[in-house]
Scaffold this motif. Structure first.
Motif, PDB file in Angstrom:
ATOM      1  N   ASN A  86       8.101   8.718   6.151  1.00 45.43           N
ATOM      2  CA  ASN A  86       9.653   8.592   5.022  1.00 45.43           C
ATOM      3  C   ASN A  86       9.348   7.618   3.776  1.00 45.43           C
ATOM      4  O   ASN A  86       8.966   6.306   3.759  1.00 45.43           O
ATOM      5  N   ALA A  87       9.798   8.348   2.886  1.00 49.71           N
ATOM      6  CA  ALA A  87       8.879   7.182   1.109  1.00 49.71           C
ATOM      7  C   ALA A  87      10.019   6.951   0.787  1.00 49.71           C
ATOM      8  O   ALA A  87      10.435   6.359   0.247  1.00 49.71           O
ATOM      9  N   GLU A  88      11.471   6.589   1.441  1.00 56.75           N
ATOM     10  CA  GLU A  88      12.779   6.489   0.810  1.00 56.75           C
ATOM     11  C   GLU A  88      12.894   4.927   0.823  1.00 56.75           C
ATOM     12  O   GLU A  88      13.410   4.176  -0.834  1.00 56.75           O
ATOM     13  N   GLY A  89      11.842   3.856   1.369  1.00 60.39           N
ATOM     14  CA  GLY A  89      11.575   2.378   1.470  1.00 60.39           C
ATOM     15  C   GLY A  89      10.571   2.638   0.037  1.00 60.39           C
ATOM     16  O   GLY A  89      11.302   1.541  -0.609  1.00 60.39           O
ATOM     17  N   ALA A  90       9.874   3.138  -0.277  1.00 62.85           N
ATOM     18  CA  ALA A  90       8.718   3.006  -0.971  1.00 62.85           C
ATOM     19  C   ALA A  90       9.617   3.611  -2.346  1.00 62.85           C
ATOM     20  O   ALA A  90       9.468   2.641  -3.277  1.00 62.85           O
ATOM     21  N   MET A  91      10.587   4.256  -2.419  1.00 62.47           N
ATOM     22  CA  MET A  91      10.822   4.866  -3.434  1.00 62.47           C
ATOM     23  C   MET A  91      11.808   4.070  -4.329  1.00 62.47           C
ATOM     24  O   MET A  91      11.813   3.635  -5.411  1.00 62.47           O
ATOM     25  N   ARG A  92      12.539   3.418  -3.453  1.00 62.43           N
ATOM     26  CA  ARG A  92      14.027   2.536  -3.829  1.00 62.43           C
ATOM     27  C   ARG A  92      13.201   1.164  -4.372  1.00 62.43           C
ATOM     28  O   ARG A  92      12.868   0.662  -5.403  1.00 62.43           O
ATOM     29  N   THR A  93      12.068   0.772  -3.990  1.00 61.97           N
ATOM     30  CA  THR A  93      10.897  -0.493  -5.083  1.00 61.97           C
ATOM     31  C   THR A  93      10.392   0.022  -6.056  1.00 61.97           C
ATOM     32  O   THR A  93      10.650  -0.911  -6.628  1.00 61.97           O
ATOM     33  N   LEU A  94       9.851   0.753  -5.758  1.00 65.85           N
ATOM     34  CA  LEU A  94       9.604   1.422  -7.561  1.00 65.85           C
ATOM     35  C   LEU A  94      10.251   1.711  -8.507  1.00 65.85           C
ATOM     36  O   LEU A  94      10.048   1.248  -9.650  1.00 65.85           O
ATOM     37  N   SER A 152       0.702  -1.318  -0.016  1.00 57.02           N
ATOM     38  CA  SER A 152       0.323  -0.369   0.021  1.00 57.02           C
ATOM     39  C   SER A 152       0.784   1.447  -0.213  1.00 57.02           C
ATOM     40  O   SER A 152       0.445   2.312  -0.553  1.00 57.02           O
ATOM     41  N   ALA A 153       2.248   1.579   0.830  1.00 59.18           N
ATOM     42  CA  ALA A 153       2.482   2.666   0.581  1.00 59.18           C
ATOM     43  C   ALA A 153       3.148   2.560  -0.363  1.00 59.18           C
ATOM     44  O   ALA A 153       3.741   3.850  -1.070  1.00 59.18           O
ATOM     45  N   ALA A 154       3.527   1.436  -1.324  1.00 55.09           N
ATOM     46  CA  ALA A 154       4.238   1.828  -2.307  1.00 55.09           C
ATOM     47  C   ALA A 154       3.288   1.866  -3.753  1.00 55.09           C
ATOM     48  O   ALA A 154       3.230   3.563  -4.229  1.00 55.09           O
ATOM     49  N   LEU A 155       2.184   1.610  -3.108  1.00 55.29           N
ATOM     50  CA  LEU A 155       1.427   2.202  -4.533  1.00 55.29           C
ATOM     51  C   LEU A 155       0.459   3.911  -4.557  1.00 55.29           C
ATOM     52  O   LEU A 155       0.559   4.467  -5.262  1.00 55.29           O
ATOM     53  N   GLU A 156       0.731   4.392  -3.305  1.00 49.45           N
ATOM     54  CA  GLU A 156       0.566   5.373  -2.484  1.00 49.45           C
ATOM     55  C   GLU A 156       1.591   6.427  -3.271  1.00 49.45           C
ATOM     56  O   GLU A 156       1.464   7.666  -3.673  1.00 49.45           O
ATOM     57  N   THR A 157       2.907   5.869  -2.947  1.00 52.55           N
ATOM     58  CA  THR A 157       4.528   6.422  -3.690  1.00 52.55           C
ATOM     59  C   THR A 157       3.669   6.793  -4.735  1.00 52.55           C
ATOM     60  O   THR A 157       4.327   7.853  -5.710  1.00 52.55           O
ATOM     61  N   LEU A 158       3.502   5.643  -6.013  1.00 47.21           N
ATOM     62  CA  LEU A 158       4.361   6.230  -7.046  1.00 47.21           C
ATOM     63  C   LEU A 158       2.467   6.900  -7.659  1.00 47.21           C
ATOM     64  O   LEU A 158       3.378   7.349  -8.751  1.00 47.21           O
ATOM     65  N   ALA A 159       1.252   6.926  -6.406  1.00 48.94           N
ATOM     66  CA  ALA A 159       0.420   7.925  -7.106  1.00 48.94           C
ATOM     67  C   ALA A 159       0.580   9.192  -6.994  1.00 48.94           C
ATOM     68  O   ALA A 159       0.315  10.245  -7.693  1.00 48.94           O
TER      69      ALA A 159
END
Length: 204
Positions: A119-127, A92-99
């Protein structure tokens, strides 16, 4: 159908078939030495024929090019074929960040974190690892932060030809009556609890 047109159709099918990503019509036109609008016409004809014949696949325009994909009606069978767990879903965090990146690009990690409130570091790295976002430049302001935007892979996964096809944000904003109801509810919840009028009957 002339031999020349048959050859062009076969060439389009073959090129799109072996490509790992959507093939722009201009590239096919250069390879085949024919006008780009003719390539577009051939792709439109092929797409219509596949629909008419009820094929299990489609020729679609996505991310600025053409590619094949399985027909939506065959999705249950495709899902059975794909090995379970082969492609992990985004959190969900990655999807929110992607949006956020999709609608506000280009922007930095710090800006994404500020919008999300975490902090969005982890989600950004995954994307980035999934190839859905990429670095596109530097912020001219202090610190020269890296700026990120979505990739052609993002468009391809969503079945979009360009970012202009993203649904308007207003489609996801609650109506005025919903917002007013929420405000009323929050105001009611924030009212202080009234103190008792007097001592309890059990108070000595």
């Amino acid at each position: 159908m002339t031999g020349d047109s048959l050859e062009a159709r076969q060439a389009v099918e073959a090129i799109v078939m072996v490509a790992d990503e959507p093939v722009p019509p201009g590239i096919m036109a250069q390879l085949m030495e024919i006008p780009t609008d003719r390539v577009e016409a051939i792709c439109a004809q092929l797409a219509e024929e596949y629909r008419t014949e009820g094929r299990g696949f489609e020729l679609i325009r996505v991310a600025g090019g053409y590619r094949y994909r399985s027909h939506p009606d065959a999705e249950p069978y495709v899902k059975r074929f794909v090995v379970s767990g082969q492609s992990a879903r985004l959190s969900s965090a990655a999807l929110e960040t992607l949006a956020i990146v999709a609608y506000k690009q280009p922007l930095s990690r710090a800006q994404v974190s500020a919008i999300r409130g975490v902090n969005a570091e982890g989600a950004m790295r995954t994307l980035q690892q999934r190839g859905l976002i990429q670095e596109v430049g530097r912020d001219p302001g202090p610190g020269n932060a890296r700026l990120f935007a979505t990739t052609p892979t993002f468009l391809e996964r969503l079945g979009l030809d360009s970012l202009d096809e993203l649904p308007p944000l207003v489609d996801f904003v609650p109506g005025t009556e919903v917002i007013e109801a929420l405000e009323t509810s929050l105001m009611a919840d924030s009212r202080p609890v009234a103190a008792a009028d007097g001592p309890s009957a059990n108070t000595p």
